[in-house]
Design a protein around this motif. Structure first.
Motif, PDB file in Angstrom:
ATOM      1  N   VAL A 133      -9.952  28.636 -20.445  1.00  0.00           N
ATOM      2  CA  VAL A 133     -10.662  28.778 -19.173  1.00  0.00           C
ATOM      3  C   VAL A 133     -10.671  27.471 -18.389  1.00  0.00           C
ATOM      4  O   VAL A 133     -10.663  27.472 -17.154  1.00  0.00           O
ATOM      5  N   PHE A 134     -10.680  26.349 -19.075  1.00  0.00           N
ATOM      6  CA  PHE A 134     -10.739  25.054 -18.406  1.00  0.00           C
ATOM      7  C   PHE A 134      -9.425  24.712 -17.715  1.00  0.00           C
ATOM      8  O   PHE A 134      -9.376  23.837 -16.860  1.00  0.00           O
ATOM      9  N   GLY A 135      -8.350  25.401 -18.092  1.00  0.00           N
ATOM     10  CA  GLY A 135      -7.034  25.068 -17.563  1.00  0.00           C
ATOM     11  C   GLY A 135      -6.318  24.092 -18.474  1.00  0.00           C
ATOM     12  O   GLY A 135      -6.872  23.640 -19.486  1.00  0.00           O
ATOM     13  N   PRO A 136      -5.080  23.743 -18.165  1.00  0.00           N
ATOM     14  CA  PRO A 136      -4.278  22.878 -19.038  1.00  0.00           C
ATOM     15  C   PRO A 136      -4.929  21.551 -19.392  1.00  0.00           C
ATOM     16  O   PRO A 136      -4.583  20.948 -20.418  1.00  0.00           O
ATOM     17  N   GLU A 137      -5.841  21.060 -18.570  1.00  0.00           N
ATOM     18  CA  GLU A 137      -6.506  19.790 -18.888  1.00  0.00           C
ATOM     19  C   GLU A 137      -7.336  19.874 -20.169  1.00  0.00           C
ATOM     20  O   GLU A 137      -7.722  18.845 -20.719  1.00  0.00           O
TER      21      GLU A 137
ATOM     22  N   ALA B 178       0.821  -1.218   0.000  1.00  0.00           N
ATOM     23  CA  ALA B 178       0.000   0.000   0.000  1.00  0.00           C
ATOM     24  C   ALA B 178       0.855   1.268   0.000  1.00  0.00           C
ATOM     25  O   ALA B 178       0.585   2.214  -0.756  1.00  0.00           O
ATOM     26  N   VAL B 179       1.894   1.297   0.818  1.00  0.00           N
ATOM     27  CA  VAL B 179       2.740   2.492   0.915  1.00  0.00           C
ATOM     28  C   VAL B 179       3.515   2.706  -0.379  1.00  0.00           C
ATOM     29  O   VAL B 179       3.583   3.826  -0.906  1.00  0.00           O
ATOM     30  N   ARG B 180       4.102   1.645  -0.896  1.00  0.00           N
ATOM     31  CA  ARG B 180       4.872   1.775  -2.148  1.00  0.00           C
ATOM     32  C   ARG B 180       3.980   2.199  -3.298  1.00  0.00           C
ATOM     33  O   ARG B 180       4.349   3.060  -4.102  1.00  0.00           O
ATOM     34  N   ARG B 181       2.811   1.610  -3.390  1.00  0.00           N
ATOM     35  CA  ARG B 181       1.894   1.959  -4.473  1.00  0.00           C
ATOM     36  C   ARG B 181       1.422   3.403  -4.359  1.00  0.00           C
ATOM     37  O   ARG B 181       1.300   4.117  -5.368  1.00  0.00           O
ATOM     38  N   SER B 182       1.161   3.843  -3.138  1.00  0.00           N
ATOM     39  CA  SER B 182       0.734   5.231  -2.929  1.00  0.00           C
ATOM     40  C   SER B 182       1.854   6.193  -3.293  1.00  0.00           C
ATOM     41  O   SER B 182       1.619   7.221  -3.945  1.00  0.00           O
ATOM     42  N   GLY B 183       3.078   5.861  -2.883  1.00  0.00           N
ATOM     43  CA  GLY B 183       4.215   6.718  -3.194  1.00  0.00           C
ATOM     44  C   GLY B 183       4.461   6.827  -4.688  1.00  0.00           C
ATOM     45  O   GLY B 183       4.753   7.917  -5.202  1.00  0.00           O
ATOM     46  N   LEU B 184       4.324   5.705  -5.401  1.00  0.00           N
ATOM     47  CA  LEU B 184       4.512   5.729  -6.856  1.00  0.00           C
ATOM     48  C   LEU B 184       3.428   6.563  -7.521  1.00  0.00           C
ATOM     49  O   LEU B 184       3.709   7.335  -8.451  1.00  0.00           O
ATOM     50  N   GLY B 185       2.190   6.439  -7.047  1.00  0.00           N
ATOM     51  CA  GLY B 185       1.108   7.247  -7.602  1.00  0.00           C
ATOM     52  C   GLY B 185       1.337   8.726  -7.373  1.00  0.00           C
ATOM     53  O   GLY B 185       1.122   9.551  -8.278  1.00  0.00           O
ATOM     54  N   LEU B 186       1.773   9.079  -6.166  1.00  0.00           N
ATOM     55  CA  LEU B 186       2.064  10.476  -5.843  1.00  0.00           C
ATOM     56  C   LEU B 186       3.154  11.031  -6.746  1.00  0.00           C
ATOM     57  O   LEU B 186       3.021  12.123  -7.332  1.00  0.00           O
ATOM     58  N   LEU B 187       4.224  10.273  -6.895  1.00  0.00           N
ATOM     59  CA  LEU B 187       5.352  10.721  -7.718  1.00  0.00           C
ATOM     60  C   LEU B 187       4.957  10.879  -9.182  1.00  0.00           C
ATOM     61  O   LEU B 187       5.232  11.907  -9.810  1.00  0.00           O
ATOM     62  N   THR B 188       4.292   9.865  -9.735  1.00  0.00           N
ATOM     63  CA  THR B 188       3.948   9.925 -11.158  1.00  0.00           C
ATOM     64  C   THR B 188       2.882  10.980 -11.444  1.00  0.00           C
ATOM     65  O   THR B 188       2.855  11.565 -12.532  1.00  0.00           O
ATOM     66  N   GLY B 189       2.001  11.254 -10.465  1.00  0.00           N
ATOM     67  CA  GLY B 189       1.007  12.306 -10.653  1.00  0.00           C
ATOM     68  C   GLY B 189       1.653  13.675 -10.767  1.00  0.00           C
ATOM     69  O   GLY B 189       1.320  14.472 -11.654  1.00  0.00           O
ATOM     70  N   VAL B 190       2.609  13.955  -9.876  1.00  0.00           N
ATOM     71  CA  VAL B 190       3.313  15.238  -9.916  1.00  0.00           C
ATOM     72  C   VAL B 190       4.158  15.348 -11.188  1.00  0.00           C
ATOM     73  O   VAL B 190       4.152  16.388 -11.862  1.00  0.00           O
ATOM     74  N   VAL B 191       4.869  14.280 -11.517  1.00  0.00           N
ATOM     75  CA  VAL B 191       5.719  14.294 -12.710  1.00  0.00           C
ATOM     76  C   VAL B 191       4.879  14.468 -13.970  1.00  0.00           C
ATOM     77  O   VAL B 191       5.245  15.216 -14.880  1.00  0.00           O
ATOM     78  N   SER B 192       3.730  13.786 -14.035  1.00  0.00           N
ATOM     79  CA  SER B 192       2.869  13.875 -15.221  1.00  0.00           C
ATOM     80  C   SER B 192       2.419  15.305 -15.471  1.00  0.00           C
ATOM     81  O   SER B 192       2.518  15.820 -16.592  1.00  0.00           O
ATOM     82  N   PHE B 193       1.926  15.954 -14.398  1.00  0.00           N
ATOM     83  CA  PHE B 193       1.501  17.337 -14.634  1.00  0.00           C
ATOM     84  C   PHE B 193       2.700  18.261 -14.805  1.00  0.00           C
ATOM     85  O   PHE B 193       2.602  19.276 -15.503  1.00  0.00           O
ATOM     86  N   GLY B 194       3.820  17.899 -14.194  1.00  0.00           N
ATOM     87  CA  GLY B 194       5.033  18.676 -14.426  1.00  0.00           C
ATOM     88  C   GLY B 194       5.427  18.667 -15.896  1.00  0.00           C
ATOM     89  O   GLY B 194       5.905  19.679 -16.435  1.00  0.00           O
ATOM     90  N   LEU B 195       5.228  17.537 -16.574  1.00  0.00           N
ATOM     91  CA  LEU B 195       5.516  17.454 -18.008  1.00  0.00           C
ATOM     92  C   LEU B 195       4.599  18.369 -18.815  1.00  0.00           C
ATOM     93  O   LEU B 195       5.036  19.017 -19.765  1.00  0.00           O
ATOM     94  N   VAL B 196       3.310  18.413 -18.424  1.00  0.00           N
ATOM     95  CA  VAL B 196       2.367  19.315 -19.099  1.00  0.00           C
ATOM     96  C   VAL B 196       2.850  20.758 -18.957  1.00  0.00           C
ATOM     97  O   VAL B 196       2.896  21.524 -19.929  1.00  0.00           O
ATOM     98  N   THR B 197       3.214  21.139 -17.747  1.00  0.00           N
ATOM     99  CA  THR B 197       3.680  22.499 -17.496  1.00  0.00           C
ATOM    100  C   THR B 197       4.970  22.780 -18.263  1.00  0.00           C
ATOM    101  O   THR B 197       5.139  23.875 -18.822  1.00  0.00           O
ATOM    102  N   ALA B 198       5.873  21.805 -18.310  1.00  0.00           N
ATOM    103  CA  ALA B 198       7.134  21.986 -19.028  1.00  0.00           C
ATOM    104  C   ALA B 198       6.884  22.263 -20.508  1.00  0.00           C
ATOM    105  O   ALA B 198       7.558  23.114 -21.110  1.00  0.00           O
ATOM    106  N   ILE B 199       5.920  21.563 -21.096  1.00  0.00           N
ATOM    107  CA  ILE B 199       5.591  21.794 -22.506  1.00  0.00           C
ATOM    108  C   ILE B 199       5.133  23.229 -22.713  1.00  0.00           C
ATOM    109  O   ILE B 199       5.564  23.927 -23.646  1.00  0.00           O
ATOM    110  N   LEU B 200       4.244  23.698 -21.833  1.00  0.00           N
ATOM    111  CA  LEU B 200       3.724  25.060 -21.958  1.00  0.00           C
ATOM    112  C   LEU B 200       4.827  26.102 -21.762  1.00  0.00           C
ATOM    113  O   LEU B 200       4.870  27.118 -22.466  1.00  0.00           O
TER     114      LEU B 200
END
Length: 293
Positions: free
Chosen positions: A259-263, A91-113
């Protein structure tokens, strides 16, 4: 895929919910949970502090929905909360991986912009001053993101998938996820496409993991990074509080989302498509039989 752990959990009760009924239950839980949350706020009111106000809004708006789904599977199906995908294993490892990949994923969106020159600093960056309030609000995003994942990937996807297969389960849960945002400000065709892609990505992620710890934290981290780190609108909703960096879109809406934001922009489409390809490839490799030595 028919032996996926999520499907086994969904069929572990003394009674099974028919997929059509599951869709009805999900929609009713969302509507009724929203009403319950509004009633709670009518009696309690909202704090004056922006961070506390946002935290209370997120918790009261979404926690009742999760509670209703829990009551349904407990009273009707006869199975426990953990069978929604909250298994103890890793549970802890899976949660940590989800947290990391969620931040990195949106970080990639921001980096593109940023690389394309489609962002500006909206206000004076708050930096360390905004970290405390942002961390406080993160707890609210965990409740919000986890609730949407409980409804779609923890409940609907496995119930449907156990009967009609993973493709139907992922597809229907992704469409419901997109439909949940139909009334959001600035919604358009591309933002709906992206919402479906998010649903497909997280559906595959949940099946790959065999649990929903990862998707819950991915969802929370994505929204938190979007609204409280970078200061963008979250699915058309303004956070109403200072962000750590506080950027704003400054380019064509088809790329930035307007208006919707980067999504709602192509930058997000590219990142989501990449994520789907990576998970699909990983699942395909995992399903291959081992070669004889």
């Amino acid at each position: 895929m028919t032996e996926n752990p999520l499907f086994a959990l969904a069929t572990s009760g003394r009674r099974r919910t028919h997929p059509i009924l599951a869709l009805v239950v999900a929609v009713v839980a969302i509507l009724l949970g929203g009403i319950i949350g509004a009633i709670i706020l009518a009696f309690t009111g909202l704090p004056a502090d922006p961070a506390l106000r946002m935290l209370v809004n997120l918790v009261t708006g979404f926690a009742p929905v999760a509670l209703l789904i829990w009551l349904w599977i407990g009273l009707f199906e006869g199975r426990g909360f953990r069978t929604l995908g909250f298994t103890r294993e890793h549970a802890v490892r899976r949660s940590g991986l989800g947290l990391l990949t969620g931040v990195v994923s949106f970080g990639l969106v921001t980096a593109i912009l940023v690389v394309l020159g489609f962002t500006l600093t909206e206000n004076v960056p708050q930096g360390a001053v905004a970290i405390g309030p942002a961390l406080l609000v993160f707890a609210g995003w965990v409740v919000q993101g986890s609730t949407e994942e409980i409804v779609t990937r923890g409940f609907l996807l496995p119930v449907v998938g156990a009967r009609y297969g993973a493709v139907v389960g992922v597809g229907l849960s992704a469409m419901l996820f997109a439909a949940l945002h139909l009334l959001n400000p600035g919604i358009n065709v591309l933002s709906l496409v992206n919402l479906v892609l998010v649903g497909v990505l997280l559906g595959l992620y949940a099946l790959w993991e065999g649990a929903i710890w990862g998707v819950c934290l991915w969802h929370a981290a994505w929204n938190w990074a979007q609204g409280n780190v970078f200061g963008f609108e979250v699915s058309g909703t303004v956070t109403g509080m200072a962000a750590i960096v506080d950027l704003k879109e400054n380019g064509p809406d088809v790329v930035t989302g307007g208006v919707f934001g980067p999504e709602g922009g192509v930058a997000t489409t590219l990142v989501l498509a990449l994520g789907i390809a990576v998970i699909a490839l990983g699942m395909r490799r995992a399903s291959r039989p081992a070669r004889p030595v």
